[in-house]
Motif scaffolding. Sequence first.
Motif, PDB file in Angstrom:
ATOM      1  N   ARG A   1      22.947  28.232 -11.262  1.00 22.82           N
ATOM      2  CA  ARG A   1      22.152  29.050 -12.168  1.00 22.82           C
ATOM      3  C   ARG A   1      20.688  29.043 -11.739  1.00 22.82           C
ATOM      4  NH1 ARG A   1      24.720  30.836 -16.555  1.00 22.82           N
ATOM      5  NH2 ARG A   1      26.687  29.853 -17.169  1.00 22.82           N
TER       6      ARG A   1
ATOM      7  N   LYS B   1      28.493  25.864 -11.567  1.00 25.74           N
ATOM      8  CA  LYS B   1      27.889  27.172 -11.346  1.00 25.74           C
ATOM      9  C   LYS B   1      26.430  27.009 -10.935  1.00 25.74           C
ATOM     10  CE  LYS B   1      31.454  29.667 -12.774  1.00 25.74           C
ATOM     11  NZ  LYS B   1      32.183  30.593 -11.886  1.00 25.74           N
TER      12      LYS B   1
ATOM     13  N   CYS C   1      29.522  27.169  -7.170  1.00 22.70           N
ATOM     14  CA  CYS C   1      28.833  26.203  -6.324  1.00 22.70           C
ATOM     15  C   CYS C   1      29.623  25.950  -5.037  1.00 22.70           C
ATOM     16  CB  CYS C   1      28.647  24.881  -7.074  1.00 22.70           C
ATOM     17  SG  CYS C   1      27.845  23.594  -6.082  1.00 22.70           S
TER      18      CYS C   1
ATOM     19  N   VAL D   1      32.262  32.347  -2.520  1.00 19.04           N
ATOM     20  CA  VAL D   1      32.758  33.640  -3.013  1.00 19.04           C
ATOM     21  C   VAL D   1      34.196  33.528  -3.498  1.00 19.04           C
ATOM     22  CG1 VAL D   1      33.105  36.073  -2.448  1.00 19.04           C
ATOM     23  CG2 VAL D   1      31.214  34.814  -1.399  1.00 19.04           C
TER      24      VAL D   1
ATOM     25  N   ALA E   1      26.757  30.960  -1.782  1.00 19.90           N
ATOM     26  CA  ALA E   1      27.656  30.608  -2.879  1.00 19.90           C
ATOM     27  C   ALA E   1      29.109  30.780  -2.446  1.00 19.90           C
ATOM     28  CB  ALA E   1      27.370  31.477  -4.099  1.00 19.90           C
TER      29      ALA E   1
ATOM     30  N   ALA F   1      23.061  36.377 -12.600  1.00 17.62           N
ATOM     31  CA  ALA F   1      24.425  35.835 -12.548  1.00 17.62           C
ATOM     32  C   ALA F   1      24.410  34.341 -12.233  1.00 17.62           C
ATOM     33  CB  ALA F   1      25.239  36.576 -11.493  1.00 17.62           C
TER      34      ALA F   1
ATOM     35  N   PHE G   1      26.542  31.671  -9.955  1.00 15.22           N
ATOM     36  CA  PHE G   1      27.419  31.752  -8.800  1.00 15.22           C
ATOM     37  C   PHE G   1      28.222  30.466  -8.607  1.00 15.22           C
ATOM     38  CE2 PHE G   1      23.592  34.278  -8.027  1.00 15.22           C
ATOM     39  CZ  PHE G   1      24.148  35.535  -7.831  1.00 15.22           C
TER      40      PHE G   1
ATOM     41  N   TYR H   1      20.192  42.389  -9.411  1.00 11.94           N
ATOM     42  CA  TYR H   1      20.378  41.674 -10.669  1.00 11.94           C
ATOM     43  C   TYR H   1      19.139  41.843 -11.535  1.00 11.94           C
ATOM     44  CZ  TYR H   1      24.103  39.391  -8.057  1.00 11.94           C
ATOM     45  OH  TYR H   1      25.214  39.146  -7.297  1.00 11.94           O
TER      46      TYR H   1
ATOM     47  N   ILE I   1      30.273  39.332 -10.527  1.00 20.96           N
ATOM     48  CA  ILE I   1      29.008  38.624 -10.320  1.00 20.96           C
ATOM     49  C   ILE I   1      28.346  38.984  -8.990  1.00 20.96           C
ATOM     50  CG2 ILE I   1      29.764  36.682 -11.724  1.00 20.96           C
ATOM     51  CD1 ILE I   1      30.118  35.098  -9.145  1.00 20.96           C
ATOM     52  N   TRP I   2      29.063  39.689  -8.131  1.00 19.77           N
ATOM     53  CA  TRP I   2      28.524  40.027  -6.813  1.00 19.77           C
ATOM     54  C   TRP I   2      28.024  41.466  -6.830  1.00 19.77           C
ATOM     55  CZ3 TRP I   2      28.136  35.631  -4.324  1.00 19.77           C
ATOM     56  CH2 TRP I   2      29.045  34.619  -4.631  1.00 19.77           C
TER      57      TRP I   2
END
Length: 242
Positions: free
Chosen positions: A29, A27, A20, A108, A106, A16, A18, A10, A5-6
């Motif tokens: 969004r 997530k 929270c 990671v 976000a 993606a 991420f 995009y 996702i990183w």
Amino acid sequence: MDKGIWREKYDKNGFAAFPCPKCGTGKLRRVKDRTFEQWKSEADADPTYTEGKFACFLECTAGHCKAVAVMSGLAVSVYEPYIDPDGKQQMDENIYFHPRNMLPGAQVIAVPNKTPKAVAAEISKSFGLIWTDRSSAANKLRNAVEEILVDHGVPKLTIKGGFIPLAKRLEEAEKKQMLHHDTLVALKDVGNTGSHETELPLKDLLDAYDILEDALEDIYGGRRARLQGIRDRLTKKKGKAP
């Protein structure tokens, strides 16, 4: 961690979700009706390629959280070829977002609850830098290594108040047979690299997060102790067999 996702960019239509940073379970969004774009207008510009800016809001999907984040960066509109069902080449517009800032950053990687506050704070600071300044993010992970050593009784300063280089402190940690010593050395080296290079590759930073998350699970998450307990229990059961 989910490295997939990183990314550097995009697709606007394939954004993606991420992790929270507030609840750690939901997530973030992108909110489509709260996404804004501004495009450059130049008379002699390439009609197949346009640059601009974007800003968007992201909201946590967890009903109990609903945290909000803001992301901004470079927007690129590019016409790219594709083959239609009749086998003919066509051109279609695709819009890509290249993040530059995200507030709050976000999450990671997961940080175990028992991680000391000083360690967790440095890791948390790095999250907001993954697109803004990856070299600085790597330095925050290096700082986290220093705090992990302090937590394990390897001080930053001598009795007289002199600074002890991190490399020396890691040698002391190795003598103590500290868990994941090799990981801490690697994170130190990545942090040093980030200090001397103009831009750390995203892959290197993600790899650093990956090994750090693994180490945190053993050092503060109790994974190694839990697995050892399972091994001990199964070994005892085997010993009782006729």
